[in-house]
Design a protein around this motif. Sequence first.
Motif, short mmCIF file in Angstrom:
data_model
loop_
_atom_site.label_atom_id
_atom_site.label_comp_id
_atom_site.label_asym_id
_atom_site.label_seq_id
_atom_site.Cartn_x
_atom_site.Cartn_y
_atom_site.Cartn_z
N LEU A 413 8.85 -6.13 5.45
CA LEU A 413 8.59 -7.51 5.08
C LEU A 413 7.23 -7.66 4.41
CD1 LEU A 413 9.95 -9.42 8.20
CD2 LEU A 413 10.91 -9.44 5.90
N CYS A 414 6.30 -6.78 4.74
CA CYS A 414 4.99 -6.84 4.12
C CYS A 414 5.11 -6.61 2.62
CB CYS A 414 4.07 -5.81 4.75
SG CYS A 414 2.39 -5.82 4.11
N GLU A 419 4.83 -9.22 -2.52
CA GLU A 419 5.31 -9.41 -3.88
C GLU A 419 5.61 -10.86 -4.17
OE1 GLU A 419 5.57 -7.20 -6.39
OE2 GLU A 419 4.48 -5.87 -5.08
N LEU A 420 6.21 -11.55 -3.21
CA LEU A 420 6.53 -12.96 -3.41
C LEU A 420 5.27 -13.80 -3.53
CD1 LEU A 420 9.50 -13.32 -0.92
CD2 LEU A 420 9.62 -13.51 -3.39
N ASN A 421 4.27 -13.52 -2.72
CA ASN A 421 3.04 -14.31 -2.75
C ASN A 421 2.25 -14.07 -4.03
OD1 ASN A 421 3.59 -15.42 -0.31
ND2 ASN A 421 2.35 -13.98 0.86
N SER A 443 -6.46 -8.01 8.13
CA SER A 443 -6.46 -9.19 9.00
C SER A 443 -5.44 -10.21 8.53
CB SER A 443 -7.85 -9.82 9.03
OG SER A 443 -8.25 -10.20 7.72
N GLU A 444 -5.25 -10.36 7.22
CA GLU A 444 -4.26 -11.31 6.72
C GLU A 444 -2.84 -10.87 7.06
OE1 GLU A 444 -6.98 -12.20 2.76
OE2 GLU A 444 -4.82 -11.99 2.59
N ILE A 445 -2.60 -9.56 7.00
CA ILE A 445 -1.27 -9.06 7.32
C ILE A 445 -0.98 -9.20 8.81
CG2 ILE A 445 0.20 -7.01 7.28
CD1 ILE A 445 -1.32 -6.07 4.85
N ARG A 568 1.77 3.88 -1.69
CA ARG A 568 3.06 3.40 -2.16
C ARG A 568 3.68 2.51 -1.09
NH1 ARG A 568 0.65 5.19 -5.62
NH2 ARG A 568 1.25 6.68 -7.26
N TRP A 569 4.26 1.41 -1.55
CA TRP A 569 4.79 0.40 -0.62
C TRP A 569 6.08 0.87 0.04
CZ3 TRP A 569 2.24 -3.92 0.78
CH2 TRP A 569 1.17 -4.33 -0.02
N PRO A 570 6.25 0.66 1.35
CA PRO A 570 7.51 1.03 2.03
C PRO A 570 8.61 0.01 1.76
CG PRO A 570 5.98 0.07 3.60
CD PRO A 570 5.24 0.15 2.30
N ILE A 571 9.80 0.52 1.49
CA ILE A 571 10.96 -0.36 1.29
C ILE A 571 12.12 0.01 2.22
CG2 ILE A 571 10.36 -0.74 -1.13
CD1 ILE A 571 12.69 1.15 -1.85
N GLY A 572 11.95 1.06 3.04
CA GLY A 572 13.02 1.45 3.95
C GLY A 572 12.64 2.66 4.78
#
Length: 647
Positions: A413-414, A419-421, A443-445, A568-572
């Motif tokens: 979800l992060c 990406e949405l924000n 801290s924001e996450i 690299r961002w996790p997607i799964g």
Amino acid sequence: MVLLPFPSGDSGDMSNSVKYGTCFQNSMLYHVGTPFSQFISPVMYMWRPLLNENNNVHAMVDHVSNGYSTSSGSECRISSRQLWIWIHAAALKEGISALKHACQKQMQESGLSVSCNSLEGRIARLEVTGSTAVQILQKILHPVSEAGSTNLVPSRCSYLTACSKSQHQKHFFLEHAEHLPSNAILSLTVSDPRDLSSNGTKTISETTARSEAHFQEIDMQASNAFISGISTEVQDGIHLPWSEPEVNGSFLADNRYLWDFTEKLNPPVPENILCTEKHQRRLKYFYLDPPGDDKQPPKKAEGCGQSCPILLLKHANQGHFNNRWFIVLPLSWVKAFWIPLVSRGAHAIGLRERRWIASDSGLPTFPFDFPDCMAYSTLMAAEATAAKNSAELRPLAVRPSIVPIPPPWDCILCTLRNELNEKGNIQTLNLQPLVSEGIPMVSEIQNSESFMSAQGCGSFSGFIPRTVDALTKYLKNFLSGNVNQRPAESELCLERVLLHAYKEGFFEEGAIVCAPTLTDVLQWDSSSEEHENIQIPQSLIKMYFTQQESGKWELQLPGKCSSLESYRWPIGFLTTGFVCGSKTPVAVAFCETKLLTQLREQQSSQLRREQGRREIFLLVRNMRSAAYRRAVATIVLEQKNEDTEFM
């Protein structure tokens, strides 16, 4: 109410075969509620066949009550229908509870009598898988005459039709079992497989010959013509009875000794009596007198049976599983079949080997590859405890780093929320623009409520579609502006994907699936340049996920720009890794649907790939490794309409 998918009354030949009980079907069991309610387990279900005209009763389906009515001079309703639902042992209690709740709700809404009874301890199911499965089954399964088969009157249309209501026809089906339709059910009464080497086999053959004596009036020319053309038309001939399930269902698949609770079934003859009889037959064959202790006649097996009713089920071909069979039989007869199976060439395997076979063919294994069910959470909790206890036995100097078990699914979800924000919608997963515009601090996450699991540590909050219809409905409801029920940006929708290594690499269970940048993909697809492996600093391996006092795992982002370049961002996550020694290793992973879609669009436009190619380039990093390994992913639901097969 609880099964998805479930065949409707007018949805094709397969649904008719399932409805009339000549074929079984796979489905998914859910709790009573909305279409996206809590998933329980994959199941296999089968209806008891309807009565037909051979039982002097004309059966007609009642689409309202799902029962059947009869007409034999006057309209009347007879006994209700029976449905078997096979549930995995890990989800048995939860599944039975959901089914009983559905039965109560059905009675309240319709007024019909619906009951749910457990057959645990009564019926068993043996699975025989492999290239020689049919040959092994033919060695131990020898049908005998069934009660009631002699009063069936054959027609004279052809040799096949004439034999369609006879025990001889079931011999024929078993002889050519590899040509049976997928998911076919065949009812048989077979002799005790432990005593086939004695003269019992001859007796069975003689009995069958006597019971089939009335078929000698058939025109021999027609019979010879049928047999001569069996090599080319045998498959169509065998499929013919299953193409008319409303007529042949009772003959093909009904077995009252297994379906009826009131039918008394004799247990098999004890092993010691069989051994004594075999020993005395050998002595008699060699004209030897038995010893003094063996001169007395053997004990009679009173109340024991020499034949067993079974249901033979042929599973649909999946991957390497071109021969996969189920034998449904009374629990008291399992040992009598198990020993002959092993002695005639079958290899007994355990759950671990069974999972290896499924993984090598790309099939999911329950509950390992079903992260959205309670059985998975229970299993992962047990594995986490075992891993912790094993690590504590080692000295601190050689103790391995702790990895999340189960994978922290909410961390995906992060990626989605960030990406949405930053962009307002999901248009690119290239990290370079995000770095310049600023990445949210740790801290924001941590303060993001949607990023944290609302159900506690180790639980899964999301939706996994396993049919194309379910995925279409989800995307229509939650990605087209209709987010009143469930916001898309705070809800995971994961799809099962199959991962293959690109040239090299080994993927472990629990590994992280990450989104590559455009630079990664362009360099990857280039054949002229050597690909440079991407690695994160060793210091980030233990800090990638951190465990809080509450037990929850959180995703941590590096603070230095140099570290961000390799991030690299996790997607799964992978639920099943490669099998050691496999020639074509394949891994099972679950990745976020919306992110997969955007990655494919991005890669297709940048790489200018051929139209119709559905592969997606991804990166995989094992939990205790710093290197990102290249992988090629294919989405399962793009290969077939239903992802309901399981091992």
